[in-house]
Scaffold this motif. Structure first.
Motif, short mmCIF file in Angstrom:
data_model
loop_
_atom_site.label_atom_id
_atom_site.label_comp_id
_atom_site.label_asym_id
_atom_site.label_seq_id
_atom_site.Cartn_x
_atom_site.Cartn_y
_atom_site.Cartn_z
N LYS A 1 9.99 -5.90 3.89
CA LYS A 1 9.06 -5.28 2.95
C LYS A 1 7.85 -4.77 3.71
O LYS A 1 7.35 -5.42 4.63
CB LYS A 1 8.60 -6.30 1.90
CG LYS A 1 9.63 -6.60 0.82
CD LYS A 1 9.04 -7.53 -0.23
CE LYS A 1 10.03 -7.79 -1.34
NZ LYS A 1 9.46 -8.68 -2.38
N TYR A 2 7.41 -3.60 3.35
CA TYR A 2 6.22 -2.97 3.94
C TYR A 2 6.44 -2.52 5.39
O TYR A 2 5.55 -1.93 5.99
CB TYR A 2 4.99 -3.88 3.86
CG TYR A 2 4.89 -4.63 2.56
CD1 TYR A 2 4.72 -3.94 1.36
CD2 TYR A 2 5.00 -6.02 2.52
CE1 TYR A 2 4.65 -4.62 0.15
CE2 TYR A 2 4.93 -6.71 1.31
CZ TYR A 2 4.76 -6.00 0.14
OH TYR A 2 4.70 -6.68 -1.05
N ASN B 1 7.08 4.63 -5.55
CA ASN B 1 5.86 4.17 -4.89
C ASN B 1 4.61 4.60 -5.65
O ASN B 1 3.64 3.84 -5.76
CB ASN B 1 5.80 4.67 -3.45
CG ASN B 1 6.73 3.90 -2.53
OD1 ASN B 1 7.23 2.83 -2.88
ND2 ASN B 1 6.97 4.44 -1.35
N ARG C 1 1.73 -1.98 -5.80
CA ARG C 1 1.85 -2.31 -4.38
C ARG C 1 3.30 -2.11 -3.97
O ARG C 1 4.09 -3.05 -3.93
CB ARG C 1 1.42 -3.75 -4.11
CG ARG C 1 1.23 -3.99 -2.60
CD ARG C 1 0.90 -5.44 -2.31
NE ARG C 1 0.79 -5.65 -0.87
CZ ARG C 1 0.94 -6.83 -0.28
NH1 ARG C 1 1.24 -7.90 -1.00
NH2 ARG C 1 0.82 -6.96 1.02
N SER D 1 6.80 -1.83 -2.16
CA SER D 1 7.34 -2.60 -1.04
C SER D 1 8.10 -1.73 -0.05
O SER D 1 8.44 -2.19 1.04
CB SER D 1 8.27 -3.69 -1.57
OG SER D 1 9.34 -3.12 -2.32
N ASN E 1 7.95 1.15 2.40
CA ASN E 1 6.95 1.92 3.14
C ASN E 1 7.61 3.16 3.76
O ASN E 1 7.74 3.27 4.98
CB ASN E 1 6.33 1.03 4.22
CG ASN E 1 5.20 1.72 4.96
OD1 ASN E 1 4.62 2.70 4.49
ND2 ASN E 1 4.89 1.20 6.13
#
Length: 463
Positions: free
Chosen positions: A174-175, A201, A206, A208, A210
């Motif tokens: 994640k991220y 997104n 927030r 996850s 990216n």
């Protein structure tokens, strides 16, 4: 006393909360461990980790997608995650991307063992191969009608659900910087999934995932410009006669939803009588002579000018079919655990014949994602006649992008690796001497291109 009581209460709450976190982490780690590949049959020893298994994307209809993660060969925790998709529609990323192109292993001629690919893309990233949509490879649906009504929209939505659910199982990703890659009909899959993630997104407080960008090769982009570019390639590479070229251009309305009988006859004549025994996915290399057991027979007649089939047809495809149908291989991959009522194949003819919806052009999607600031590279092997470089160039030229770096040759090993031009928001790259599956034919050049894409760098000029 009251202060001490509050401190004690806070300590108890903290301990209980910490225990919950540890329990959740333990469950997640257990899920990951269930998917861990200890070793594949005939696999050489490696130091990187591998995981594979299923992620459910629709509980009600019982759709589950099969994935195979090959982590980076070094420093995997700091390197990006890259999703690879093959096209078709209906072809397997395990068969092509993982086993012939960018994966760490190749299947030997007897399908008894694997050997290492020296130019695997997991040298630079964690590579996640996804068999998509349901019905492709080991991915399945418990609703049999799903194999007859698949299309672009559901494929993109299921892929988004897969990623969200997969990252819940693998929260360490994640991220993490995330990119999408693929080829051929993934010219639809890749930007369509990128758009789904982009919208997801924006709607999530927030997010996850990216997403940083995507890279796609020999990509189906726009029906009209792709078809014009394909016929032009055939003629300019002496694959068809002047008379047939003129007849196709006269009888084929490339903007129509369906081709005319006269158009079909002209194209069939070109394929049956003028092409000769060549591999249209790589027009200058020897082809693997088809046999009755070949799963990769070229499906041009039913797909050209409407849909393009992903997948070069060398004999390695036949080796892959034998290997991935072995029960010991399937057990090692945690695949076919539900007993799919058909054998694993590189491409699903059922899905190809029954594709339900297909966007006529990806140009509006490209424009939206360029405006959204994603890094976008489009590459093209220049010996492919199925989704040729001329098709891609015609489509890109009608995006009306501003040139930042003019057309120039790029080099690797002291030789011209291809040509490139950089626009505002998009980089176009040709790979010299490569067919439809660029990393199969020119693995060193493909790896250099991939590294520069990840690094956001221009390809090297001679100087």
């Amino acid at each position: 006393m009251e202060i001490i009581s509050r401190v004690c209460l806070g300590l108890v709450v903290f301990i209980l909360f910490s225990q919950v976190i540890l329990n959740v982490a333990a469950v997640i780690n257990e899920e990951q461990e269930l998917d861990r590949i200890t070793s594949l049959p005939g696999q050489p020893p490696v130091k990187f980790s591998q995981f594979s298994g299923y992620v459910t994307v629709d509980e009600q209809q019982g759709r589950a997608l099969f994935y195979w993660l090959t982590e980076a060969t070094s420093n995997s925790v700091t390197k990006p995650l890259v999703l690879w998709l093959n096209g078709g529609p209906g072809c397997s990323s395990v068969a092509y991307g993982a086993s012939e192109e960018i994966g760490p292993f190749r299947v030997n001629k007897t399908a008894s063992s694997l050997y290492l690919n020296k130019n695997s893309w997991n040298k630079d990233a964690n590579i996640l191969f996804l068999e998509s949509p349901a019905g492709v490879g080991f991915s399945y649906s418990n609703t049999s009608s799903n194999l007859l009504d698949s299309g672009d929209n559901r494929t993109a939505q299921d892929a988004l659900v897969f990623l969200v659910n997969w990252m819940s199982r693998f929260p360490q990703y994640k991220y993490r910087e995330f990119y999408i890659s693929g080829e051929s009909y993934a010219g639809h899959y890749v930007p369509q999934l990128a758009e789904k993630i982009y919208d997801y997104n924006k709607a999530t407080s927030r997010p996850s995932i990216n997403l940083k960008g995507f890279i796609v090769g020999n990509a189906v982009t726009d029906n009209y410009y792709d078809n014009i570019g394909t016929i032009s390639y055939w003629w300019t590479h002496s694959m068809i006669s002047d008379a047939t070229y003129k007849l196709i251009m006269k009888t084929c309305d490339f903007k129509a939803d369906k081709s005319s009988e006269q158009c079909d006859k002209a194209v069939s004549y070109a394929l049956d009588y003028e092409f000769g025994d060549i591999d249209p996915y790589s027009i200058y290399t020897p082809f693997c002579k088809p046999n009755n057991n070949s799963v990769g027979s070229v499906r041009l007649k039913n797909t050209l000018l409407r849909r393009r089939v992903s997948g070069y047809d060398p004999c390695t495809e036949n080796y892959a079919e034998i290997y991935y149908n072995r029960p010991d291989v399937q057990r090692a991959l945690h695949a076919n655990s539900t007993g799919i009522p058909y054998k694993w194949t590189a491409c699903s003819d059922v899905l190809i014949r029954n594709w339900n919806d297909s966007a006529t052009s990806m140009i509006p999607t490209y424009k939206k994602l360029i405006a959204g600031g994603l890094r976008i590279w489009v590459f093209s092997g220049d010996t492919d006649s199925v989704v040729p470089v001329t098709a891609t160039r015609f489509a890109l030229s009608h995006m009306n992008l501003t040139v930042q770096t003019r057309w120039y040759p790029w080099y690797t090993g002291g030789q011209v690796g291809g040509w490139t031009e950089v626009y505002e928001g998009l980089t176009f790259v040709t790979v010299r001497g490569a067919g439809h599956e660029v990393p199969l034919f020119e693995p060193k050049r493909a790896l250099l291109m991939f590294r520069n894409f990840l690094g956001g760098k221009l390809l090297p000029s001679k100087s």
